[in-house]
Design a protein around this motif. Structure first.
Motif, PDB file in Angstrom:
ATOM      1  N   ALA A  43       9.905  29.139  36.658  1.00  0.00           N
ATOM      2  CA  ALA A  43      10.072  27.786  36.122  1.00  0.00           C
ATOM      3  C   ALA A  43       9.593  27.756  34.673  1.00  0.00           C
ATOM      4  O   ALA A  43       8.707  28.522  34.291  1.00  0.00           O
ATOM      5  N   GLN A  44      10.174  26.854  33.888  1.00  0.00           N
ATOM      6  CA  GLN A  44       9.772  26.698  32.489  1.00  0.00           C
ATOM      7  C   GLN A  44       9.680  25.215  32.153  1.00  0.00           C
ATOM      8  O   GLN A  44      10.491  24.418  32.615  1.00  0.00           O
ATOM      9  N   PHE A  45       8.669  24.864  31.359  1.00  0.00           N
ATOM     10  CA  PHE A  45       8.521  23.470  30.945  1.00  0.00           C
ATOM     11  C   PHE A  45       9.723  23.020  30.113  1.00  0.00           C
ATOM     12  O   PHE A  45      10.280  23.806  29.338  1.00  0.00           O
ATOM     13  N   VAL A  46      10.081  21.751  30.263  1.00  0.00           N
ATOM     14  CA  VAL A  46      11.099  21.134  29.417  1.00  0.00           C
ATOM     15  C   VAL A  46      10.582  19.785  28.941  1.00  0.00           C
ATOM     16  O   VAL A  46       9.822  19.115  29.628  1.00  0.00           O
ATOM     17  N   ASP A  47      10.969  19.396  27.741  1.00  0.00           N
ATOM     18  CA  ASP A  47      10.697  18.060  27.191  1.00  0.00           C
ATOM     19  C   ASP A  47       9.215  17.718  27.123  1.00  0.00           C
ATOM     20  O   ASP A  47       8.820  16.565  27.345  1.00  0.00           O
ATOM     21  N   LEU A  48       8.365  18.675  26.811  1.00  0.00           N
ATOM     22  CA  LEU A  48       6.968  18.335  26.582  1.00  0.00           C
ATOM     23  C   LEU A  48       6.845  17.570  25.259  1.00  0.00           C
ATOM     24  O   LEU A  48       7.582  17.835  24.310  1.00  0.00           O
ATOM     25  N   PRO A  49       5.908  16.620  25.173  1.00  0.00           N
ATOM     26  CA  PRO A  49       5.786  15.818  23.946  1.00  0.00           C
ATOM     27  C   PRO A  49       5.323  16.656  22.765  1.00  0.00           C
ATOM     28  O   PRO A  49       4.520  17.581  22.905  1.00  0.00           O
ATOM     29  N   THR A  50       5.845  16.322  21.595  1.00  0.00           N
ATOM     30  CA  THR A  50       5.432  17.000  20.366  1.00  0.00           C
ATOM     31  C   THR A  50       4.343  16.219  19.632  1.00  0.00           C
ATOM     32  O   THR A  50       3.571  16.799  18.871  1.00  0.00           O
ATOM     33  N   ALA A  51       4.262  14.911  19.883  1.00  0.00           N
ATOM     34  CA  ALA A  51       3.202  14.086  19.298  1.00  0.00           C
ATOM     35  C   ALA A  51       1.977  14.114  20.215  1.00  0.00           C
ATOM     36  O   ALA A  51       2.094  14.370  21.417  1.00  0.00           O
ATOM     37  N   PRO A  52       0.786  13.873  19.674  1.00  0.00           N
ATOM     38  CA  PRO A  52      -0.409  13.863  20.522  1.00  0.00           C
ATOM     39  C   PRO A  52      -0.305  12.858  21.665  1.00  0.00           C
ATOM     40  O   PRO A  52       0.184  11.738  21.490  1.00  0.00           O
ATOM     41  N   VAL A  53      -0.767  13.272  22.848  1.00  0.00           N
ATOM     42  CA  VAL A  53      -0.800  12.413  24.024  1.00  0.00           C
ATOM     43  C   VAL A  53      -2.151  11.700  24.041  1.00  0.00           C
ATOM     44  O   VAL A  53      -3.199  12.338  24.104  1.00  0.00           O
ATOM     45  N   ILE A  54      -2.123  10.364  23.956  1.00  0.00           N
ATOM     46  CA  ILE A  54      -3.361   9.570  23.907  1.00  0.00           C
ATOM     47  C   ILE A  54      -3.555   8.892  25.266  1.00  0.00           C
ATOM     48  O   ILE A  54      -2.765   8.021  25.652  1.00  0.00           O
ATOM     49  N   LEU A  55      -4.592   9.266  25.984  1.00  0.00           N
ATOM     50  CA  LEU A  55      -4.863   8.663  27.282  1.00  0.00           C
ATOM     51  C   LEU A  55      -5.526   7.303  27.094  1.00  0.00           C
ATOM     52  O   LEU A  55      -6.400   7.128  26.236  1.00  0.00           O
ATOM     53  N   ASP A  56      -5.125   6.327  27.905  1.00  0.00           N
ATOM     54  CA  ASP A  56      -5.525   4.930  27.730  1.00  0.00           C
ATOM     55  C   ASP A  56      -6.722   4.596  28.615  1.00  0.00           C
ATOM     56  O   ASP A  56      -6.587   4.436  29.829  1.00  0.00           O
ATOM     57  N   GLU A  57      -7.904   4.499  28.011  1.00  0.00           N
ATOM     58  CA  GLU A  57      -9.108   4.184  28.781  1.00  0.00           C
ATOM     59  C   GLU A  57      -9.101   2.747  29.305  1.00  0.00           C
ATOM     60  O   GLU A  57      -9.840   2.427  30.241  1.00  0.00           O
ATOM     61  N   PHE A  97       5.221  15.524  33.245  1.00  0.00           N
ATOM     62  CA  PHE A  97       5.252  16.972  33.402  1.00  0.00           C
ATOM     63  C   PHE A  97       6.551  17.339  34.124  1.00  0.00           C
ATOM     64  O   PHE A  97       6.743  16.971  35.287  1.00  0.00           O
ATOM     65  N   THR A  98       7.434  18.019  33.454  1.00  0.00           N
ATOM     66  CA  THR A  98       8.701  18.394  34.063  1.00  0.00           C
ATOM     67  C   THR A  98       9.057  19.817  33.673  1.00  0.00           C
ATOM     68  O   THR A  98       8.723  20.278  32.581  1.00  0.00           O
ATOM     69  N   TRP A  99       9.727  20.518  34.584  1.00  0.00           N
ATOM     70  CA  TRP A  99      10.040  21.921  34.377  1.00  0.00           C
ATOM     71  C   TRP A  99      11.324  22.274  35.123  1.00  0.00           C
ATOM     72  O   TRP A  99      11.745  21.570  36.043  1.00  0.00           O
ATOM     73  N   SER A 100      11.940  23.348  34.705  1.00  0.00           N
ATOM     74  CA  SER A 100      13.127  23.835  35.407  1.00  0.00           C
ATOM     75  C   SER A 100      12.705  24.397  36.761  1.00  0.00           C
ATOM     76  O   SER A 100      11.559  24.806  36.960  1.00  0.00           O
ATOM     77  N   LYS A 101      13.652  24.419  37.677  1.00  0.00           N
ATOM     78  CA  LYS A 101      13.344  24.955  39.000  1.00  0.00           C
ATOM     79  C   LYS A 101      13.282  26.483  38.955  1.00  0.00           C
ATOM     80  O   LYS A 101      14.098  27.132  38.302  1.00  0.00           O
ATOM     81  N   ALA A 102      12.296  27.035  39.645  1.00  0.00           N
ATOM     82  CA  ALA A 102      12.229  28.491  39.759  1.00  0.00           C
ATOM     83  C   ALA A 102      13.389  28.988  40.611  1.00  0.00           C
ATOM     84  O   ALA A 102      13.821  28.302  41.546  1.00  0.00           O
TER      85      ALA A 102
END
Length: 355
Positions: free
Chosen positions: A38-52, A63-68
């Motif tokens: 499997a390989q990741f697809v469409d991961l974000p390029t901008a920083p991911v900011i978690l909302d407290e 989190f999405t990936w191609s099927k193995a």
């Protein structure tokens, strides 16, 4: 045309899989040439900011990936792992039978803080996907990808074990007699006062009340230096532990535990009265599980060490006020201080109060 379709389909199956029989059961052997991780697809390029402010809401990352691929319709378990950008130590983030998943801000934040990713700062982390079809074939690993992410500061609730016994009233929920797994890996440790006038008996329990899984074991025999190496087996109370204060380590899944007696804690270092040669002793308060000393320091450095030796010492951690085993030297400015060493929680803590 119908015959051509059937022939093509059968040729594909034969080229992908091999089969044989073992005691009448057909076993499928996978052709490695047909396997793809499997390989990741469409991961974000901008920083991911978690909302407290929205801990139970979905984190802003899918989190999405191609099927193995294994050459047939295998039931695959996917495990997403993460590591700090400068580390090769990976921790599990999530598992899924699908080729995607989401997490809440709180869940992802706790995972990152458990990996010692700094709160309130944007940090790079590495991600990879492990694909597994059990014992049928070896796990496959994706290419490592990198994202930037910012967790927020919060209190982490680490997995813990209680140590109920006659020395503390057989109370599974007693917060002062718990050990913790800060790596969430089935291995726990903590600092427990087993001081008692009675012959000590105790057990380990995975919970805060009776009825949860608990483990006992055979009576223990301390080594010549007082260290105890025990085995968790059966439901009998553990006996044979001398009264005293201990560092307790437990491998819950491996069914073993170790207890190291702690007779003293002291300050050591260039800032202390004894320099790097002699410890300045701390006094212990059983009621609060806190070690304290009033001391005059010079400008320099210091650490905490147990038993006037270096086998167990505590020093600088990444977070202010926290300590880590074998950590770096702690800085000190000249002055009169009350210094407290607090070992009652998951993370050793210290406090310096200038007079």
């Amino acid at each position: 045309m119908k015959k051509i379709k059937i022939f093509t389909l059968m040729a594909l199956v034969v080229s992908t899989l091999f089969s044989c029989k073992d005691n009448g059961k057909e076993i499928v052997e996978i052709n490695p040439d047909k396997v793809a991780a499997a390989q990741f697809v469409d991961l974000p390029t901008a920083p991911v900011i978690l909302d407290e402010n929205n801990p139970d809401g979905m984190a802003p990352i899918l989190f999405t990936w191609s099927k193995a691929q294994y050459g047939y319709a295998a039931a695959v378990t996917y495990t997403v792992q993460a590591a700090a950008a400068n580390s090769e130590v990976y921790s599990e983030i999530l598992q899924s039978s699908l080729n995607y998943n989401v997490m809440t801000n709180k869940a992802l934040n706790n995972k990152l803080l458990g990996m010692k990713i700094k709160a309130n700062e944007v940090s790079n982390i590495k991600l990879r996907v492990i694909s597994s079809i059990g014992k049928s074939y070896r796990d496959t690993i994706s290419q490592v990808r990198q994202i930037a992410i910012r967790p927020y500061k919060t209190v982490i609730v680490y997995p813990s074990l209680g140590l109920p016994g006659n020395y503390q009233g057989w109370s599974p929920g007693n917060e002062a007699t718990r050990i913790y797994s800060t790596a969430n890996n089935g291995k726990y440790e903590g600092w427990i006062d087993f001081t008692s006038s009675d012959a000590i008996e105790f057990k380990f329990i995975d919970g805060f009340e009776w009825g949860k899984p608990d483990k006992g074991g055979p009576a223990v025999t301390p080594e010549s230096n007082g260290t105890i190496n025990g085995t968790l087996a059966g439901g009998d109370n553990i006996k044979g532990v001398p009264s005293g204060y201990y560092r307790v380590e437990c491998n819950w899944t491996g069914n073993t535990f170790k207890m190291t007696p702690i007779s003293t804690w002291g300050l050591i270092g260039s800032a202390t009265p004894g320099g790097w040669d002699n410890s300045t002793a701390l006094r212990y308060d059983k009621a609060t599980n806190v070690w304290t000393v009033d001391v005059t320091l010079t400008a320099g450095e210091f650490k905490f060490r147990a038993n006037n030796g270096w086998d167990i010492n505590l020093g600088k951690s990444e977070e202010d006020g926290e300590l880590s085993l074998g950590g770096g030297n702690l800085p000190a400015t000249a002055g009169n201080y009350t210094i407290k060493l607090m070992l009652g929680g998951a993370i050793p803590m210290y406090e310096m109060i200038k007079k």
